[in-house]
Each structure stands twice: as C-alpha cells, then as structure tokens.
Design an enzyme around this catalytic site. Structure first.
Site, PDB file in Angstrom:
ATOM      1  N   GLY A  89     -18.246  -2.301 -10.963  1.00 32.98           N
ATOM      2  CA  GLY A  89     -17.959  -1.290  -9.948  1.00 32.98           C
ATOM      3  C   GLY A  89     -16.921  -1.769  -8.945  1.00 32.98           C
ATOM      4  O   GLY A  89     -16.037  -0.997  -8.531  1.00 32.98           O
ATOM      5  N   THR A  90     -17.004  -3.027  -8.562  1.00 34.89           N
ATOM      6  CA  THR A  90     -16.066  -3.554  -7.555  1.00 34.89           C
ATOM      7  C   THR A  90     -14.636  -3.469  -8.063  1.00 34.89           C
ATOM      8  O   THR A  90     -13.730  -2.997  -7.353  1.00 34.89           O
ATOM      9  CB  THR A  90     -16.433  -5.016  -7.221  1.00 34.89           C
ATOM     10  OG1 THR A  90     -17.762  -5.033  -6.714  1.00 34.89           O
ATOM     11  CG2 THR A  90     -15.477  -5.609  -6.208  1.00 34.89           C
ATOM     12  N   ASN A 169     -25.410   3.861  -1.436  1.00 31.63           N
ATOM     13  CA  ASN A 169     -26.294   2.840  -1.998  1.00 31.63           C
ATOM     14  C   ASN A 169     -27.407   2.412  -1.046  1.00 31.63           C
ATOM     15  O   ASN A 169     -28.431   1.908  -1.481  1.00 31.63           O
ATOM     16  CB  ASN A 169     -25.486   1.612  -2.429  1.00 31.63           C
ATOM     17  CG  ASN A 169     -24.471   1.190  -1.402  1.00 31.63           C
ATOM     18  OD1 ASN A 169     -23.587   1.963  -1.049  1.00 31.63           O
ATOM     19  ND2 ASN A 169     -24.593  -0.010  -0.889  1.00 31.63           N
ATOM     20  N   GLN A 197     -24.137   4.530  -8.025  1.00 33.69           N
ATOM     21  CA  GLN A 197     -25.569   4.713  -7.761  1.00 33.69           C
ATOM     22  C   GLN A 197     -26.124   5.998  -8.369  1.00 33.69           C
ATOM     23  O   GLN A 197     -27.336   6.145  -8.483  1.00 33.69           O
ATOM     24  CB  GLN A 197     -25.847   4.694  -6.253  1.00 33.69           C
ATOM     25  CG  GLN A 197     -25.645   3.326  -5.608  1.00 33.69           C
ATOM     26  CD  GLN A 197     -26.692   2.297  -6.042  1.00 33.69           C
ATOM     27  OE1 GLN A 197     -27.754   2.628  -6.553  1.00 33.69           O
ATOM     28  NE2 GLN A 197     -26.380   1.028  -5.860  1.00 33.69           N
ATOM     29  N   SER A 217     -20.687   1.416 -13.036  1.00 35.47           N
ATOM     30  CA  SER A 217     -21.041   0.018 -13.247  1.00 35.47           C
ATOM     31  C   SER A 217     -22.232  -0.054 -14.203  1.00 35.47           C
ATOM     32  O   SER A 217     -23.184   0.723 -14.085  1.00 35.47           O
ATOM     33  CB  SER A 217     -21.407  -0.623 -11.905  1.00 35.47           C
ATOM     34  OG  SER A 217     -21.951  -1.905 -12.107  1.00 35.47           O
ATOM     35  N   ALA A 218     -22.200  -1.025 -15.143  1.00 38.95           N
ATOM     36  CA  ALA A 218     -23.237  -1.082 -16.187  1.00 38.95           C
ATOM     37  C   ALA A 218     -24.567  -1.630 -15.681  1.00 38.95           C
ATOM     38  O   ALA A 218     -25.626  -1.196 -16.130  1.00 38.95           O
ATOM     39  CB  ALA A 218     -22.736  -1.945 -17.351  1.00 38.95           C
ATOM     40  N   HIS A 219     -24.526  -2.575 -14.721  1.00 40.46           N
ATOM     41  CA  HIS A 219     -25.788  -3.258 -14.417  1.00 40.46           C
ATOM     42  C   HIS A 219     -26.711  -2.435 -13.521  1.00 40.46           C
ATOM     43  O   HIS A 219     -27.832  -2.852 -13.237  1.00 40.46           O
ATOM     44  CB  HIS A 219     -25.534  -4.661 -13.832  1.00 40.46           C
ATOM     45  CG  HIS A 219     -25.054  -4.711 -12.411  1.00 40.46           C
ATOM     46  ND1 HIS A 219     -25.908  -4.954 -11.363  1.00 40.46           N
ATOM     47  CD2 HIS A 219     -23.836  -4.568 -11.882  1.00 40.46           C
ATOM     48  CE1 HIS A 219     -25.198  -4.971 -10.231  1.00 40.46           C
ATOM     49  NE2 HIS A 219     -23.945  -4.737 -10.523  1.00 40.46           N
ATOM     50  N   CYS A 343     -26.490  -9.448   3.468  1.00 44.86           N
ATOM     51  CA  CYS A 343     -27.215 -10.607   3.978  1.00 44.86           C
ATOM     52  C   CYS A 343     -26.197 -11.727   4.104  1.00 44.86           C
ATOM     53  O   CYS A 343     -25.679 -12.200   3.102  1.00 44.86           O
ATOM     54  CB  CYS A 343     -28.258 -10.974   2.944  1.00 44.86           C
ATOM     55  SG  CYS A 343     -29.720 -11.662   3.635  1.00 44.86           S
TER      56      CYS A 343
HETATM   57  N1  PLP Z   1     -20.334   0.655  -5.524  1.00 44.86           N
HETATM   58  C1  PLP Z   1     -21.617   0.875  -5.189  1.00 44.86           C
HETATM   59  C2  PLP Z   1     -22.005   2.172  -4.570  1.00 44.86           C
HETATM   60  C3  PLP Z   1     -22.574  -0.108  -5.419  1.00 44.86           C
HETATM   61  O1  PLP Z   1     -23.853   0.120  -5.068  1.00 44.86           O
HETATM   62  C4  PLP Z   1     -22.160  -1.327  -6.011  1.00 44.86           C
HETATM   63  C5  PLP Z   1     -23.129  -2.423  -6.230  1.00 44.86           C
HETATM   64  O2  PLP Z   1     -24.001  -2.680  -5.418  1.00 44.86           O
HETATM   65  C6  PLP Z   1     -20.813  -1.502  -6.344  1.00 44.86           C
HETATM   66  C7  PLP Z   1     -19.929  -0.487  -6.089  1.00 44.86           C
HETATM   67  C8  PLP Z   1     -20.323  -2.757  -6.968  1.00 44.86           C
HETATM   68  O3  PLP Z   1     -20.605  -2.781  -8.347  1.00 44.86           O
HETATM   69  P1  PLP Z   1     -20.568  -4.157  -9.154  1.00 44.86           P
HETATM   70  O4  PLP Z   1     -21.751  -4.938  -8.732  1.00 44.86           O
HETATM   71  O5  PLP Z   1     -20.630  -3.718 -10.595  1.00 44.86           O
HETATM   72  O6  PLP Z   1     -19.279  -4.817  -8.833  1.00 44.86           O
END
Ligand code: PLP
Length: 400
Positions: A89-90, A169, A197, A217-219, A343
């Site tokens: 996702g990032t 999130n 999310q 995002s897959a995880h 955190c």
């Molecule tokens: N965007 C949102 C809304 C998220 O909740 C997260 C992960 O917490 C991310 C992006 C980032 O995804 P990733 O952990 O796959 O980089």
C-alpha cells in the site's frame, strides 16, 4: 531430528496453540493457508523463473502474474492492463501521488488531500511540497468525514489530483467518495483513493467509487506482506518511482515478487464470494462488543461515525485513562489491540486523525482501536468485554 520434516505451521488466531485474542486486523492479517499453498510453487525449484524471461520457466512465472492480475481486474471491474503490482500500500500511494504529479506538470501543480490520510499519503504530499508543489490538506468533521463541498471549494484550474481515502484506518469512517469523484471530474482533475482498509470488507469497484487511481495491499486481506497493487485509469500518465527494466508496462521497474503476487491473487479470489457474509458477521460481533463495553464501562465514548464505518472497526476512548497503559494491560492479559496511531520509540503520539476530528485531550489520550477479522469469535468478543471492563475498573481505582 535429522531427516524429519519440520512440524507444520498452524495458521490463524483461532487455534488452541494460540490462546491470545487478536483484535488488530487493521494492522495486518494472518496468511490464509490456501494463500500460502498458492505461493508455494513459486518459492521452490519448480516455479522460480523470472517472468520477463521468454523461456518456459519464465513463462510459467509470467502466467502466475497474469492470473493474479486477471483476478484483481475482475474484482475492481477494470482492464487487465490498468493494474500494476507493487511492494504494498505504501508504494502504491507514493507511486500514485508522485507519479501523477511529476508526469502531469503541464496540467498543473496543485494536489488536494485530507488531514486524515495514512502516512503513506500525507508524508508523500509533504515530500511533494519540498519539490515546490502546492498541497491542500482538507479538514474533516467530528466523525472524520470529508465534506464534498470542501473538495469543491479547494479545486482550482491548477489541481491535477485529489487523494481521499475510501475508509480511515484508525476510526473506520467511510468517505462519500462517489460524490467527491463527480465533483473532481467536473473540474477536470483525477481522484486517487486508498482502499487498503476497505477492499476486504466492502464492495470496491472502479465504477462505484469513480476513482482514477486506487491503492490496494495484500497483507490486509489475509495475503502476504510486501505485495500491493495500483490501479491507474488507462490514459493517465504516471512517472515511475523505480527506473530500470520495463516491468509492469514501464510503470514499475524490478523483477516482480512472483510468489507474493500469486498469493495476493489467491487472497482476492477467496475473498470475493465471502466478503458480504463476513462483513455482516463482523458487524454483528463489532456491535456486540460495543454494547458490552458501553454497558460495563462508565464514560466510554465512541470515536468516528456511529454507522458509516467499517464493519470490523471499533475506536473508542476511556477519558481519564491512558491509552498506553490500557494497551500494555490488554497485552499482558492476552489481547492484541492498538491505539490506532503511530507508536514512536515506545510511547504513543496523540493521533493525527482524532486531533483533526477535534476531539478533546482526554479522548485523544485514551483512544483504543479494536479491529476484528476472520478469526474473531463471539466467545472472544465476550471475553474481551470482561477483560477490558476489569482493566478499566482497576485503573480507575488506582487513579482515584
Ligand atoms: N494505507 C492504509 C489506509 C493503511 O492502513 C496501510 C497500512 O496500515 C497502508 C496504506 C500501507 O500499506 P502497506 O503496509 O502495504 O505498505
């Protein structure tokens, strides 16, 4: 023992070997065994080929990418060629914002986003500011909702992209995206949405949301960490973040993480037929959790929208108590929870999201996020109510 195979790994939180209660599914989810099985061939000598190679071994790996891309395109209702795989996702958020803003400078240099986006968006927007771009960070109301009117007011002829997350999130608030998309398109700009999310819990299609770019995002959907996807509407120019080979239609250089992408595809394939029923089950459990907590704990107060929120999200404050102490006490009692906010070096910073919602200090300092998932049972919910009620009572006594 030499020669013996390792004991099988037991997955999930719903197993007798792991009596902990995991209520942090928004942070990450356990890998489904079926997903792991789908990844296996690409982690062994049989399916190790490079998907860019023309020979049979390469083409076997390429087929795995094609299958996963096909599943994602089907789920989102978009074209196969509009999906690029990323490391998560990032990266997808970075690629959307940086990629579109850099490739479309002649169209303008203004980006609109909100004060409650994930750091993958807000920090990328801050980076773009250092490159001289103008960024507007829209406020939200006390429930965490972005008003479509505020988007309309912020749009200018210079606006290229608007980035508003599908649901938050931390507090789970779902945004009026379709309405926002229509406003954005009427001014000739594009809409990016982070659906990380929501994808596992709500219907997410390009048509319904009106998004021009979309992050997954897959995880967060019982797939592997380190895999994600970016949907980019055909015709939108995007500058790659990574330069090198021509993978992912020149949008993302580097040999694809074939096993993780195969797992991502399988996670999506498994998710789709189950999504609505699982969302209804989680809504029931989430509501049971909330009624239990509000009956047992005096002064507990819900954060976020009472109804327009993710089915698995409960974010609440226990004014007068301290989130970090609550989290540590829960952890010691076997419950994995979150404050929802970052955190930093062991201490919890007040949440940016709750601050943007204008919550008073006592609520900021005592906010907890419990997020439910596939492993959550009614028994766990009832046990959590009991545990948290006892912790809250003990901490209130200590304080008084
Ligand atoms: N965007 C949102 C809304 C998220 O909740 C997260 C992960 O917490 C991310 C992006 C980032 O995804 P990733 O952990 O796959 O980089």
């Amino acid at each position: 023992m030499p020669g013996s195979s390792p004991s099988p790994v037991v997955f999930g939180y719903n197993n007798p070997m792991n009596p902990r209660i995991y209520l942090d599914y928004a942070a990450t989810t356990p890998l489904r065994p079926e997903v792991r099985a789908a990844m296996d061939p690409y982690l062994t000598a049989d399916g190790f080929g490079n998907p860019s190679s023309l020979h049979a071994d390469g083409q076997q790996a390429k087929r795995a990418l094609d299958t996963a891309r096909d599943i994602l395109a089907g789920a989102l209702g978009c074209q196969f060629s509009e999906i690029s795989f990323t490391s998560g996702g990032t990266e997808s958020d970075n690629a959307a914002l940086v990629g579109v803003m850099l490739a479309n400078k002649p169209r303008g240099t203004h980006l609109i986003t909100t004060q409650i986006e994930h750091e993958a968006v807000t920090e990328t927007a801050r980076f773009l500011e250092t490159l001289g771009l103008r960024i507007t960070y829209l406020p939200v109301d006390e429930f965490g909702i972005v008003s479509p009117q505020s988007v309309a007011d912020a749009l200018t002829d210079e606006t290229v992209l608007v980035s508003v997350m599908h649901a938050n999130n931390e507090v789970g608030t779902i945004q009026p995206l379709r309405e926002i998309a229509d406003i954005v398109h009427a001014r000739g700009a594009w809409l990016h949405t982070d659906a990380v999310q929501t994808f596992g819990l709500l219907p997410v299609t390009i048509d319904a949301l009106g998004a021009d770019l979309l992050t997954l995002s897959a995880h967060k959907i019982y797939g592997p960490k380190g895999a994600g996807a970016l949907y980019v509407r055909s015709g939108i120019a995007i500058e790659p973040l990574l330069h090198g080979g021509g993978q992912e239609r020149q949008r993302r250089a580097g040999t694809e993480n074939v096993a993780a992408i195969a797992g991502f595809g399988e996670a999506v394939r498994l998710l789709l037929p189950e999504r609505d029923a699982e969302a209804a089950r989680l809504t029931f459990l989430r509501d049971r959790l909330w009624s239990g907590l509000s009956e047992r704990i005096p002064g507990v107060v819900l954060n976020g929208h009472p109804t327009n929120r993710l089915p698995n999200n409960l974010n609440f404050s226990l004014p007068g108590l301290d989130a970090e102490t609550l989290l540590l006490s829960l952890d010691r009692t076997g419950v994995s929870a979150s404050s929802g906010s970052a955190c930093t070096s062991g201490s919890i910073e007040p949440s940016r999201v709750l601050s943007a919602m204008g919550l008073p200090d006592a609520r900021l300092k005592s906010a907890l996020r419990l997020t439910l998932g596939r492993g959550t049972t009614e028994e766990e919910i009832d046990r959590t109510v009991e545990i948290l009620a006892r912790i809250a009572e003990r901490l209130s006594c200590v304080k008084n």
